[in-house]
Design a protein around this motif. Structure first.
Motif, short mmCIF file in Angstrom:
data_model
loop_
_atom_site.label_atom_id
_atom_site.label_comp_id
_atom_site.label_asym_id
_atom_site.label_seq_id
_atom_site.Cartn_x
_atom_site.Cartn_y
_atom_site.Cartn_z
N LEU A 80 28.89 30.23 43.61
CA LEU A 80 28.30 31.51 43.25
C LEU A 80 29.15 32.29 42.26
N TRP A 81 30.39 31.87 42.06
CA TRP A 81 31.30 32.65 41.21
C TRP A 81 30.82 32.79 39.77
N PRO A 82 30.37 31.71 39.11
CA PRO A 82 29.94 31.90 37.71
C PRO A 82 28.85 32.95 37.55
N THR A 83 27.86 32.95 38.46
CA THR A 83 26.78 33.93 38.38
C THR A 83 27.31 35.33 38.62
N LEU A 84 28.15 35.48 39.63
CA LEU A 84 28.71 36.80 39.94
C LEU A 84 29.63 37.30 38.83
N PHE A 85 30.40 36.38 38.24
CA PHE A 85 31.32 36.79 37.18
C PHE A 85 30.55 37.26 35.94
N SER A 86 29.51 36.53 35.56
CA SER A 86 28.70 36.94 34.40
C SER A 86 28.07 38.31 34.65
N ALA A 87 27.55 38.51 35.86
CA ALA A 87 26.94 39.80 36.19
C ALA A 87 27.98 40.92 36.14
N ALA A 88 29.20 40.62 36.61
CA ALA A 88 30.26 41.63 36.58
C ALA A 88 30.64 41.98 35.14
N LEU A 89 30.66 41.00 34.26
CA LEU A 89 30.96 41.26 32.85
C LEU A 89 29.88 42.14 32.22
N LEU A 90 28.62 41.87 32.54
CA LEU A 90 27.54 42.70 32.00
C LEU A 90 27.69 44.15 32.45
N ARG A 91 28.07 44.34 33.70
CA ARG A 91 28.26 45.71 34.19
C ARG A 91 29.47 46.36 33.51
N LYS A 278 42.03 46.37 32.46
CA LYS A 278 41.26 47.59 32.23
C LYS A 278 39.82 47.51 32.74
N ALA A 279 39.24 46.33 32.69
CA ALA A 279 37.84 46.22 33.10
C ALA A 279 37.75 46.12 34.62
N ASN A 280 36.69 46.64 35.15
CA ASN A 280 36.46 46.55 36.59
C ASN A 280 35.53 45.36 36.86
N ILE A 281 36.12 44.18 37.05
CA ILE A 281 35.32 42.97 37.22
C ILE A 281 35.11 42.75 38.72
N GLU A 282 34.15 43.49 39.27
CA GLU A 282 33.89 43.45 40.71
C GLU A 282 32.82 42.41 41.03
N ALA A 283 33.14 41.50 41.96
CA ALA A 283 32.17 40.49 42.36
C ALA A 283 31.10 41.12 43.24
N VAL A 284 31.52 41.77 44.32
CA VAL A 284 30.67 42.53 45.24
C VAL A 284 31.49 43.73 45.67
N PRO A 285 30.89 44.73 46.25
CA PRO A 285 31.68 45.89 46.70
C PRO A 285 32.84 45.46 47.60
N GLY A 286 34.03 45.84 47.19
CA GLY A 286 35.22 45.52 47.97
C GLY A 286 35.91 44.23 47.59
N ALA A 287 35.35 43.48 46.66
CA ALA A 287 35.96 42.21 46.22
C ALA A 287 35.94 42.14 44.70
N LYS A 288 37.12 41.85 44.10
CA LYS A 288 37.24 41.82 42.65
C LYS A 288 37.66 40.43 42.16
N PHE A 289 37.21 40.12 40.96
CA PHE A 289 37.71 38.93 40.27
C PHE A 289 39.07 39.26 39.67
N VAL A 290 39.99 38.30 39.77
CA VAL A 290 41.29 38.41 39.14
C VAL A 290 41.36 37.35 38.04
#
Length: 761
Positions: A80-91, A278-290
């Motif tokens: 699920l990470w690729p989909t979540l990461f792309s969505a986080a980048l769009l946000r 600087k970017a807030n690359i959040e996967a879901v609330p409370g979890a972030k991509f590093v």
């Protein structure tokens, strides 16, 4: 030892990775509707495992939408990470930067930091940076690493509609226009659609030809010119007049710096640093991509690498004369077949424009006799001191000129037919036709192209043709010697000569390597073009690789049947020649211009069944030039004596990076093979092994592909692709051009003696 890095940064997730998701049966329309309606609150992923839609809430308070919900741990659901990461980048980039595409996410840099700037240029003419973020998985040391691949490019824009361009007297006639259509995601820039070529301007209406259905006309306020290179330059010229040249030259200097190794490295590092800090690359609330640091060869996670040795070339049948350098091997040993090649005294017909006869005559003297006084390089060597005749052990030829009155295809046809009339009247056959052409001929369609017109006449009479551009003949001697090196090699191969053979690795299995390449011919930019597939077969025999005596080219829709026929014929011929037994081990390696489909696999299965082969393994290898990976070699300081040097940070030819059990990066043409600094960075080629393959040794496959890239008889330098692919591309391209010539007979190559030579080089 070189320190390498990839434009790849590992991804990880921190925080609370437990999330409740929804699941429902997959339906394409339903998925599109869900994405449109819940774009701000959910991310949707199609699961191929159970063919379902998984919805993941990404906003506090959102709940799953599927008919079934479940708690999952994202640390265990890396799919699920690729989909979540792309969505986080769009946000993260939405509303901050222009987003060109959401798959993969592609972000355009600010207008004010573009690469085409001048106080008097309007803001709507732009050349901007583009960052493309993709996700890939690589494997090393028994572990898999999912990461983001950052690719850097430059993108041109003409953001003003044609109504504005007309106010500036920028010509539209004969040029293609596009329209803008809203993207499915409102955060993404409008989609661009090509709709036709302008044939008339009537007020605010453009009349179009070669147009998309329903677009016979379009309003000037809704149409946009394509931002092609030549159009961008013309627009700048119209706007700035005499000052345009200096502005364009400055833009090219900046672009060259951007595309250089240091430029790409810095852009990539800065982009990933922004994501990291600087970017807030959040996967879901409370979890972030590093986002980690660029993956370096100092890391245990870096994939296994090797430097593949240059292939061994054989210059005599006994195998005692060997070399890894083509030019040196030919100079010191002569061609492989020097004792058996015939005829030694060639009859050469030269077709050229009458006004250039003297120039062509002087060039031919250099080509045949050599240029011993043209010394190049630090060692001041005569790179073409021997000439075509001495290098290939030939006698002085008989040369006749047949001049054309002009530069049209008809003029060339008249001269070519005069040459054939002379040979018919005097009872001999030309061994070779040398044809003077010009660079601008490339812009002519096949039927109007003097090159193809001349080639069609001679090939039908089994006479090989070597064309030479007038621009090549005019090169300074220091450059011309290198062009003549390539030209002499290709000419000898077209004559049916064997310059050298490629040594084959000693194996138990009988081996065939089959290359599939393609070329698309179209007189329309809008409609679908006619695609042709070329097939090249190479087999191992007596310690060397030999080209099959026939190549094939067919329309795309017929190539599965042609592949079956070619493969069956080749195996039948070779098994008789080399005395195979049905129980012998056979290996079939396919180099393909596209991923494998069922039609290829079925053709191979039929051959194996029909020929009763009992022990066969296959490798289906997609040779993919289009991929996001870039390799940096931090020990590479570049080549040349002046700044900027070429190839700085570029990888060396022969570098092999094994990304996994079924993927490898191979550098077929490296930093030293670049012609000038403006060429930027050499790119590796991605070899992708299909899951149906039963022979899966990627190291063997990569080394073999590299050897075939150095085996070309078309040029002294390495090809950017294995000859199995390159030759197939050339065959389909040449035959497509010939097909447009009135009176061309495709069976001349299919059944004639010329079809058993490398006429297409």
């Amino acid at each position: 030892m070189s320190q390498l890095s990839l434009n790849f940064a590992p991804l990880s997730i921190t925080g609370d990775t437990s999330v409740r998701v929804g699941r429902q049966p997959f339906d394409a329309e339903r998925l599109a509707d869900l994405r449109a309606e819940f774009v701000d609150s959910h991310v949707f992923h199609r699961s191929g495992v159970d063919d379902t839609i998984i919805d993941i809430p990404i906003v506090d308070g959102s709940v799953p939408l599927g008919t079934v919900s479940e708690e999952i741990d994202l640390l265990k659901e890396r799919r699920l990470w690729p989909t979540l990461f792309s969505a986080a980048l769009l946000r993260a980039f939405g509303g901050v930067r222009d987003i060109l595409s959401d798959r993969p996410v592609s972000v355009v840099g600010p207008v004010g930091r573009g690469y085409l700037l001048h106080p008097e240029l309007p803001e709507w003419i732009q050349r901007r940076t583009l960052l493309r973020f993709d996700t890939r998985t690589i494997h090393a040391d028994g572990r898999s690493t999912l990461g983001v691949v950052c690719e850097t490019k430059l993108k041109s824009f003409l953001a003003a509609p044609c109504s504005v361009l007309l106010e500036h007297e920028i010509p539209l006639l004969g040029r293609y226009v596009t329209i803008r259509q809203p993207a499915a995601d409102s955060r993404v820039l409008d989609r661009v659609r090509l709709v036709g070529k302008v044939v008339a301007v009537d007020g605010d209406i453009l009349s179009l030809t070669d147009n998309a259905e329903g677009y016979e006309t379009v309003k000037t306020g809704e149409a946009f010119l394509e931002p092609r290179r030549e159009i961008m330059e013309d627009v700048v010229n119209c706007l700035l007049g005499r000052r345009a040249r200096s502005v364009l030259d400055e833009a090219e200097r900046h672009a060259a710096s951007f595309h250089s190794g240091p430029g790409r490295r810095d852009q990539t590092a800065d982009a990933l640093k922004y994501l990291r800090e600087k970017a807030n690359i959040e996967a879901v609330p409370g979890a972030k991509f590093v986002v980690g640091e660029l993956l370096s060869s100092r890391s245990r996670s870096f994939p296994k690498t090797e430097n593949i040795f240059s292939p061994t070339l054989l210059f005599d049948p006994s195998g005692t004369r060997k070399d890894t350098w083509k030019e040196r091997g030919l100079k010191e040993s002569g061609p492989f077949d020097q004792r058996t090649f015939s005829p030694k005294q060639l009859r050469i017909a030269v077709v050229c424009q009458a006004r250039h006869e003297g120039q062509v005559d002087g060039f031919l003297a250099k080509f045949l006799e050599g240029m011993p006084n043209a010394l190049t390089g630090a060692k001041k060597e005569a790179r073409y001191g021997d000439g075509f005749l001495r290098r290939f052990h030939l006698d002085k030829p008989s040369v006749n000129f047949f001049t054309t009155a002009g530069s049209s295809a008809e003029d060339y046809l008249v001269a070519s037919r005069a040459a054939l009339s002379k040979s018919a009247d005097e009872g001999f056959k030309w061994d070779l036709a040398i044809v003077q052409v010009e660079e601008e001929f490339k812009a002519s369609d096949g039927g109007d192209n003097p090159y193809y017109a001349t080639k069609s006449v001679f090939l039908k009479r089994d006479v090989p043709v070597q064309s030479v551009r007038l621009e090549t003949m005019a090169q300074p001697d220091g450059e011309l010697v290198f062009s003549l090196n390539h030209l002499s090699l290709a000419t000898y191969a077209k004559l049916g000569g064997t310059p050298w053979l490629l040594a084959a690795q000693q194996t138990v299995a009988h081996e065939l390597v089959i290359g599939l390449g393609s070329h698309t011919e179209s007189s329309s930019r809008i409609g679908a073009g006619k695609r042709y597939v070329g097939i090249t077969t190479v087999f191992s025999s007596d310690g060397s690789y030999l080209l099959s005596d026939r190549t094939a080219v067919v329309p795309y829709e017929d190539y599965a049947a042609a592949l079956y026929d070619t493969l069956k014929r080749a195996i039948t011929t070779i098994r008789t020649q080399d005395n195979w037994r049905s129980s012998d081990k056979v290996r079939l390696v396919f180099h393909m211009f596209k991923p494998l489909k069922d039609v290829e696999a079925e053709a191979v299965e039929r051959v194996v069944h029909d020929l009763k082969l009992q022990d066969v393994t296959f490798a289906f290898v997609h040779v993919a030039p289009d991929h996001p990976f870039i390799v940096f070699d931090h020990a590479q300081s570049g080549y040349g004596f002046r700044d900027p040097k070429k190839g700085v940070l570029g990888p060396t030819r022969g570098l092999h990076i094994k990304l996994g059990d079924r993927e490898s990066l191979v550098v077929f043409s490296g930093a030293s093979e670049l012609k000038k600094p403006e060429d930027g960075m050499p790119r590796p080629c991605l070899l992708k092994l299909h899951r149906l393959s039963t022979f899966t040794d990627m190291t063997y496959i990569a080394r073999q592909a590299f050897a075939f890239a150095g085996h070309s008889w078309r040029m002294m330098s390495p090809e950017p692709f294995p000859i199995t692919i390159r030759y197939s591309d050339l065959i389909s391209e040449r035959l497509t051009g010939l097909a447009a010539v009135p009176g061309w007979d495709a069976e001349a190559v299919k059944f004639g003696q010329i079809g058993r030579t490398l006429w297409f080089l």
